[in-house]
Design an enzyme around this catalytic site. Structure first.
Site, PDB file in Angstrom:
ATOM      1  N   CYS A  37      10.405 -18.613  40.083  1.00 46.82           N
ATOM      2  CA  CYS A  37      10.682 -18.364  38.664  1.00 46.82           C
ATOM      3  C   CYS A  37      11.811 -17.359  38.472  1.00 46.82           C
ATOM      4  CB  CYS A  37       9.419 -17.931  37.921  1.00 46.82           C
ATOM      5  SG  CYS A  37       8.711 -16.411  38.545  1.00 46.82           S
ATOM      6  N   ASP A  97      13.918  -9.940  41.925  1.00 49.18           N
ATOM      7  CA  ASP A  97      13.468  -8.711  42.576  1.00 49.18           C
ATOM      8  C   ASP A  97      13.423  -8.873  44.090  1.00 49.18           C
ATOM      9  OD1 ASP A  97      13.090  -6.656  40.658  1.00 49.18           O
ATOM     10  OD2 ASP A  97      11.512  -7.880  39.775  1.00 49.18           O
ATOM     11  N   ARG A 153      19.425  -4.533  41.172  1.00 57.94           N
ATOM     12  CA  ARG A 153      19.830  -5.806  40.554  1.00 57.94           C
ATOM     13  C   ARG A 153      20.750  -5.625  39.358  1.00 57.94           C
ATOM     14  NH1 ARG A 153      14.113  -8.130  38.336  1.00 57.94           N
ATOM     15  NH2 ARG A 153      15.257  -9.310  36.811  1.00 57.94           N
ATOM     16  N   GLU A 169       7.713 -11.008  45.034  1.00 62.52           N
ATOM     17  CA  GLU A 169       8.901 -10.224  44.696  1.00 62.52           C
ATOM     18  C   GLU A 169       9.211  -9.183  45.757  1.00 62.52           C
ATOM     19  OE1 GLU A 169       9.127  -9.678  40.018  1.00 62.52           O
ATOM     20  OE2 GLU A 169       7.187  -9.079  40.806  1.00 62.52           O
ATOM     21  N   HIS A 191      18.216  -8.127  33.155  1.00 61.15           N
ATOM     22  CA  HIS A 191      17.553  -8.769  32.024  1.00 61.15           C
ATOM     23  C   HIS A 191      18.484  -9.177  30.901  1.00 61.15           C
ATOM     24  CE1 HIS A 191      14.082  -7.429  34.264  1.00 61.15           C
ATOM     25  NE2 HIS A 191      13.628  -8.576  33.831  1.00 61.15           N
TER      26      HIS A 191
HETATM   27  C1  PEP Z   1      12.062 -11.951  39.336  1.00 64.09           C
HETATM   28  O1  PEP Z   1      12.004 -10.780  39.721  1.00 64.09           O
HETATM   29  O2  PEP Z   1      12.692 -12.854  39.930  1.00 64.09           O
HETATM   30  C2  PEP Z   1      11.376 -12.334  38.094  1.00 64.09           C
HETATM   31  C3  PEP Z   1      11.279 -13.600  37.729  1.00 64.09           C
HETATM   32  O3  PEP Z   1      10.883 -11.341  37.313  1.00 64.09           O
HETATM   33  P1  PEP Z   1      11.816 -10.437  36.372  1.00 64.09           P
HETATM   34  O4  PEP Z   1      13.204 -11.022  36.387  1.00 64.09           O
HETATM   35  O5  PEP Z   1      11.215 -10.449  35.014  1.00 64.09           O
HETATM   36  O6  PEP Z   1      11.737  -9.094  37.050  1.00 64.09           O
HETATM   37 MG    MG Z   2      10.653  -9.406  38.812  1.00 64.04          MG
END
Ligand code: PEP
Ligand code: MG
Length: 558
Positions: free
Chosen positions: A503, A456, A466, A432, A190
C-alpha cells in the site's frame, strides 16, 4: 528564455498555469521599511481591513457549513478583531507619529497587542493573543497579495509553497484545475501522496529558489518528470498543451477498463485496491474501479480539528466507507501519528529522531484511551461490512500481541454494554520496518494479513528521511534492496498462507507494479487515480514476463 527547476517527485499530470505564492508563515518581517505617505498608507490599511475581514468571514461560513462550529467561531472572532478600532488606532499612531511603513506598523501594533493579551490573568483573554498573530498574518497576506487560505483559488492556479501540511493540501480537495509545487518534501512524503489522491499535478522538493518565482508568472507543472518550467517559450506551451490533450485521451481510454478486474495479460489475477483518507473518497475509489480499500489512513479523521474524533464520529466514518464499498473489503489502519504527521492537540515530547520514536502503534501504546475508542468504533462498524484492522509501525510479535489483547478488551467492553459489534475481525500489520519484513512468517502467529508500506520501509532500509529532497533521488523506493525485501516478505507470507499487499507509493508506479505482483504480492493498493493506469499496464504483460523482469531488476541470476 524559460527556466527549468527539477524536483524529486510529485503527482502525475501536466498543466500550464499561473504561479501563486503561498507563504503561510511569511509575516515575520516587513517587506517595506521606508516611511510612506501617511494618508495613502491609512487608505490602504482600510481596504486591507475590509478584504481581510471578508476573507476570514468566508472561511468561517465555510467551516460552519461543513459542521466545524468551533473553528467557525475562531475565524469570526478574528474577522472582528481585524476591524477593531483599537487596532486601527495603534497602527495609525505608528504610521503618523513614528513614521513607520504600513507593514511595520501592523507588525508592531499586533505584536504589542499580542504581548499585552498574553500577559493577562484571564484565560479567555490570554487565548485571544493567538488571534492577534492570525490577524497580523491575514493583514499582511492581503497587503502582499499572498493568501491565508488555499480554498477558492481560480482554475489554472499553480501554488508555489515551501511545503504544504496535510490540512492545507486537503483544502485543495475538489478543485482539480490546480497544480502545486513545493520547495521541500520527497516523493513518498505526505504532500506528494495527497496530491496523487487529489488527482492534481504536482512537483515536490524543487529547492528553495522556487520561492522567488514572482506571483502571476506563467508556469508549466510536469508532474510526470517532476519538472517546473517558469516563463515557458511558445514551443514549450504548445508541447504541453498537446501532452495535456493526450493525457485526457488516455484517461478516456482507461476509463473503459473500469469494470475489468485487475489481471495480467494471461488472466492471472491481481487485486487493485485504493488508498483513501476520508469516507467520501470511497466513492471516488469506486469510480476508478477499486475492488477494495487497501489502506484507509484513519489519521486523516484526526486532522483539521481541535480534538480527537469521538467513537461515534469514527463509527459513522467507517460505516459510511463500508457502505460505499458495497461488501468489498476495507482495510482501516489504526492511528498513525508521529514522524512527519503531528497532531496539534496531542502534544508529544520533542524527540531527536521522530521517525524512530513514538509513532504509529507506539503512540497507541502510550494512549490506550485513543486506541480503545478507535477499536470500539471499528468493531461496531464491522457489523456493516468486511472491515480489516491494520497496525502501523510494527517491529515485533509482542507489538501485535498487545494490539490483539486490546481488540479483545474492546469487544468485551462492548458486549458488557450490549452494543452491537463483531467480536473478531482480521487483524493485520503494515510491513514498514525491516524487522517486520524479515519475520513475516513469525508474525503470522498473531497477524492475519500483511501490507507492505514501502514508503517507510524504504526510509528505514536506506536510512534516508522520506521527506529529504536532496537525498531522495539517490535512494529510491524501487532500489533492488527494497524490491528484494518485498519479494522476501511475499515469500514468507506465501509459506504461511497469508494475504500480502503493497500500500506504499511503489504499488502505483507503472513500471514496478507488475514486478511486485509477479513476486507474490496479492494486492496493490494505490491512490484511486492510479488504478486505471496500473490496470492497463498489467494487461499489457504476462506474469512470466513480469517475473523475469523482476529478477533482472533485483539482480537475481540463479
Ligand atoms: C507507507 O509507509 O508506505 C505507508 C503506506 O504509510 P504512510 O505513507 O501513511 O506512512
Ligand atoms: Mg508508513
Amino acid at each position: 528564455m524559460s527556466q527549468h527547476y527539477q524536483g524529486v517527485g510529485g503527482a502525475s499530470g501536466v498543466m500550464v498555469g499561473r504561479a501563486f505564492r503561498y507563504l503561510p508563515t511569511a509575516s515575520t518581517s516587513a517587506t517595506t521599511e521606508a516611511p510612506e505617505d501617511a494618508d495613502e498608507a491609512m487608505q490602504r490599511f482600510a481596504v486591507a481591513q475590509q478584504e481581510s475581514a471578508a476573507s476570514l468571514q468566508t472561511l468561517a461560513d465555510r467551516m460552519r457549513s461543513e459542521g466545524h462550529a468551533a473553528e467557525a467561531g475562531i475565524f469570526e472572532a478574528q474577522a472582528m478583531l481585524v476591524e477593531d478600532f483599537t487596532l486601527t488606532d495603534e497602527v495609525e499612531q505608528r504610521v503618523r507619529g513614528a513614521g513607520m511603513s504600513l507593514e511595520q506598523a501592523i507588525i508592531a501594533a499586533t505584536r504589542q497587542m499580542h504581548d499585552t493579551l498574553a500577559a493577562l490573568d484571564d484565560p479567555y483573554l490570554r487565548e485571544r493573543a493567538a488571534d492577534m498573530q492570525a490577524v497580523e498574518r491575514a493583514m499582511l497576506n492581503t497587503l502582499r497579495g499572498t493568501t491565508a487560505t488555499l480554498r477558492d483559488l481560480p482554475a489554472g492556479t499553480v501554488i508555489i509553497a515551501p511545503d504544504l501540511t496535510p490540512a492545507e493540501t486537503s483544502e485543495l480537495r475538489g478543485n482539480t484545475a490546480l497544480g502545486f509545487v513545493t520547495a521541500y518534501g520527497g516523493p513518498t512524503g505526505h504532500t506528494a501522496i495527497l496530491a496523487r489522491s487529489l488527482g492534481i499535478p504536482a512537483v515536490v522538493g524543487v529547492g528553495q529558489d522556487v520561492l522567488n518565482i514572482p506571483g502571476g508568472a506563467t508556469v508549466i507543472v510536469d508532474g510526470d518528470q517532476s519538472l517546473l518550467i517558469v516563463q515557458p517559450t511558445e514551443a514549450e506551451v504548445a508541447h504541453y498543451q498537446e501532452r495535456g490533450a493526450a493525457q485526457d485521451a488516455a484517461q478516456i481510454r482507461r476509463a473503459a477498463l473500469r469494470d475489468t478486474p485487475g489481471q495480467f495479460a494471461d488472466g492471472r489475477p491481481v487485486a487493485l485496491w485504493a488508498n483513501i483518507g476520508r469516507p467520501d473518497e470511497a466513492q471516488i475509489a469506486r469510480s476508478y474501479g477499486a475492488e477494495g480499500i487497501g489502506l484507509f489512513r484513519s489519521e486523516f479523521l484526526f486532522l483539521e480539528r481541535n480534538e480527537p474524533p469521538t467513537e461515534d464520529e469514527q463509527y459513522t466514518a467507517y460505516r459510511t466507507t463500508l457502505e460505499a464499498m458495497e461488501g468489498r473489503t476495507v482495510i482501516v489502519r489504526t492511528l498513525d501519528i508521529g514522524g512527519d504527521k503531528p497532531l496539534p492537540y496531542l502534544p508529544m515530547p520533542s524527540e531527536p529522531n521522530p521517525f524512530l520514536g513514538v509513532r504509529g502503534l507506539r503512540l497507541s501504546m502510550q494512549r490506550p484511551d485513543l486506541f480503545q475508542a478507535q477499536l470500539r468504533a471499528l468493531l461496531r462498524a464491522a457489523s456493516h461490512g468486511d472491515i480489516w484492522i491494520m497496525l502501523p509501525m510494527v517491529a515485533t510479535l509482542a507489538d501485535i500481541t498487545w494490539a490483539r489483547q486490546q481488540m479483545r478488551a474492546a469487544s468485551e467492553a462492548l458486549t458488557a454494554e450490549q452494543i452491537t459489534h463483531r467480536a473478531t475481525v482480521p487483524l493485520g500489520v503494515m510491513i514498514e520496518t525491516p524487522a517486520a519484513a524479515m519475520t513475516v512468517d513469525l508474525l503470522a502467529a498473531e497477524a492475519d494479513f500483511f501490507s507492505v508500506g514501502s514508503n517507510d520501509l524504504t526510509q528505514y532500509m536506506m536510512a534516508v528521511d522520506r521527506g529529504n529532497p536532496t537525498l531522495a533521488a539517490n535512494y529510491p523506493h524501487n532500489a533492488p534492496a527494497v524490491l528484494r525485501m518485498i519479494a522476501q516478505a511475499a515469500a514468507f507470507a506465501k509459506k504461511v498462507g497469508r494475504h500480502i499487499g503493497v500500500c506504499g507509493e511503489l504499488g502505483g508506479v507503472p513500471d514496478v507494479a507488475p514486478l511486485l505482483a509477479a513476486v507474490g504480492i496479492d494486492e496493490l493498493s494505490m491512490s484511486p487515480a492510479s488504478i486505471p493506469v496500473i490496470k492497463e499496464r498489467l494487461l499489457g504483460t504476462t506474469h512470466a514476463d513480469a517475473h523475469a523482469a523482476a529478477r533482472r531488476v533485483m539482480g537475481v541470476t540463479d
